[in-house]
Write a protein that holds these residues in place. Sequence first.
Motif, PDB file in Angstrom:
ATOM      1  N   LYS A 116       0.831  -1.196   0.000  1.00 20.06           N
ATOM      2  CA  LYS A 116       0.000   0.000   0.000  1.00 20.06           C
ATOM      3  C   LYS A 116       0.866   1.247   0.000  1.00 20.06           C
ATOM      4  O   LYS A 116       1.995   1.257   0.506  1.00 20.06           O
ATOM      5  CB  LYS A 116      -0.935   0.002   1.207  1.00 20.06           C
ATOM      6  N   SER A 152      -1.931   5.754   2.916  1.00 20.92           N
ATOM      7  CA  SER A 152      -3.219   5.277   2.407  1.00 20.92           C
ATOM      8  C   SER A 152      -3.770   4.184   3.310  1.00 20.92           C
ATOM      9  O   SER A 152      -3.039   3.523   4.052  1.00 20.92           O
ATOM     10  CB  SER A 152      -3.068   4.750   0.979  1.00 20.92           C
ATOM     11  N   GLN A 156      -9.151  -6.263  -2.912  1.00 20.77           N
ATOM     12  CA  GLN A 156      -7.922  -6.273  -3.705  1.00 20.77           C
ATOM     13  C   GLN A 156      -7.926  -7.382  -4.746  1.00 20.77           C
ATOM     14  O   GLN A 156      -7.503  -7.187  -5.892  1.00 20.77           O
ATOM     15  CB  GLN A 156      -6.708  -6.422  -2.791  1.00 20.77           C
ATOM     16  N   ARG A 180      -6.007   0.540   4.073  1.00 20.24           N
ATOM     17  CA  ARG A 180      -5.939  -0.819   3.557  1.00 20.24           C
ATOM     18  C   ARG A 180      -6.903  -0.992   2.389  1.00 20.24           C
ATOM     19  O   ARG A 180      -8.053  -0.568   2.451  1.00 20.24           O
ATOM     20  CB  ARG A 180      -6.288  -1.805   4.669  1.00 20.24           C
ATOM     21  N   GLU A 181      -6.405  -1.607   1.311  1.00 18.65           N
ATOM     22  CA  GLU A 181      -7.216  -1.766   0.102  1.00 18.65           C
ATOM     23  C   GLU A 181      -8.311  -2.793   0.328  1.00 18.65           C
ATOM     24  O   GLU A 181      -8.080  -3.874   0.877  1.00 18.65           O
ATOM     25  CB  GLU A 181      -6.327  -2.197  -1.067  1.00 18.65           C
ATOM     26  N   ARG A 228      -9.985  -6.433  -7.751  1.00 14.67           N
ATOM     27  CA  ARG A 228      -9.313  -5.420  -8.569  1.00 14.67           C
ATOM     28  C   ARG A 228      -8.198  -6.027  -9.402  1.00 14.67           C
ATOM     29  O   ARG A 228      -8.027  -5.698 -10.584  1.00 14.67           O
ATOM     30  CB  ARG A 228      -8.761  -4.331  -7.640  1.00 14.67           C
TER      31      ARG A 228
END
Length: 460
Positions: free
Chosen positions: A189, A193, A199, A195-196, A202
């Motif tokens: 990351k 930012s 993921q 935490r995605e 994506r």
Amino acid sequence: MLYAVASISTLRPPFDLFVTEEIQLLCTHTNLHGRRKCEDWRDVDGVEMRAYIGILILAGVYRSIDETTCGLWVDKTGRAIFRATMPLYRYSQISANIRFDDKLTRPGRFRSDKLAVIRVLWEKWVARLPLLFKPGVDVCVDEQLVAFKGRCGFRQYMPRKPAKYGIKIWVTCDVATSYPWKMEIYTGKSPGSSREVNQGMRVVLQLTEGLQGHTVTCDNFFTSFSLAEELLRRKLALVGTIRRNKPELPPQLVQLRQRKILSSLFAFTKTTMAVSYMPKQGKNVLLLSPKHREPAVSDGEKKKQAAILDYNRCKGGVDNLDKVVGAYSCRRKTSRWPLALFYNLLDVSAYNAFVLWKARHPEWESTKTHQRRVFLEELGHMPVTPEIARRPCAPRSKAAAAIVAEIQQSESESEYDPQPINKMRKRCELCINRRTANHLLQLWSYCKDHSAVVCISCHP
């Protein structure tokens, strides 16, 4: 794909399709860094850089990954082809100074890009992968781990991988050939930012962009019901295992009590099928598949469903890529992570070149079980030959000196192109009354008495 296959006539063109612009980029930044660090630096050109890559490929063919670099150049235990190509100090000098960007401009780029050291080289190479190959119906999305234990801001620990520590790369590859169609390095990351979320979804959508009519196979890290719906909108089917904590799964599929061994439970929506298979007591396998719409069970001993059989057949595409690349890997021991990625780039390029070569020549060396080794050995000799041919002095080793003499002699013979013989008899320039002999090479007009036959090697 058509351009790639049409342009392949020898072993070298398929490799050059993947490593073309990169050679000039390597030479530019390596020379720039070498001039700053070494007083006796001599600029590297394209021929020498290709010879350096050829040495790495040959080192992988001989499986010398655990052998020291000095051991490769030793007269007794080493290989003569390495000493014939370049001295050890020159190879070590290139290895110490090889760079992929300008170090002075790196800090500004590194603040916003963790991959700034090798970003330009990587993007050029990755952009060429989907242009040279069209994958089959089945593709696989999974993780590749490039082994590395040195300092790196995005090094990952993956206990199920053989290397355990390294740099993680998301890969979409063709199931039939294990050709990597798209690759993306995971750099963690960004600073500051959060935490995605989603993921895995994506990554799959990004790595399958541009595909239609294919079946995507992935494990439970990526699979979700929302991913299956989005892939259907893109005319793609998903087959993958799914984690038991997903909220979209019915509780009956997750429950293990009062379940018989080898039993199966199915759940359906308008577009997707979910199956729960119990191979042994206390364990079930959950799988999601919009591709399969019927509760078909095989007649085998374990009574597996068709969806699970398809998943088992396609799930190992990236794992097989790791296996074949690691068999003849050119990587050397290094403490620099960009160089570890560069070695992996060469390994994957060499394997992709083999896939394209076999697509163009399916009958090539069909009787041999080690076709890829033969291919890599010939591929490694091709870039070192021009460097050996222009070497000014022979090495001290007798075996290496013999290789240099043989290649330089063959090159000199191929360059010699005598003029065609004119069969018309002319007047001698010294005695006008006599004609020239028609068996002589008619470069000059002289008769037998005013001419002589000499050796070209003795009197050039």
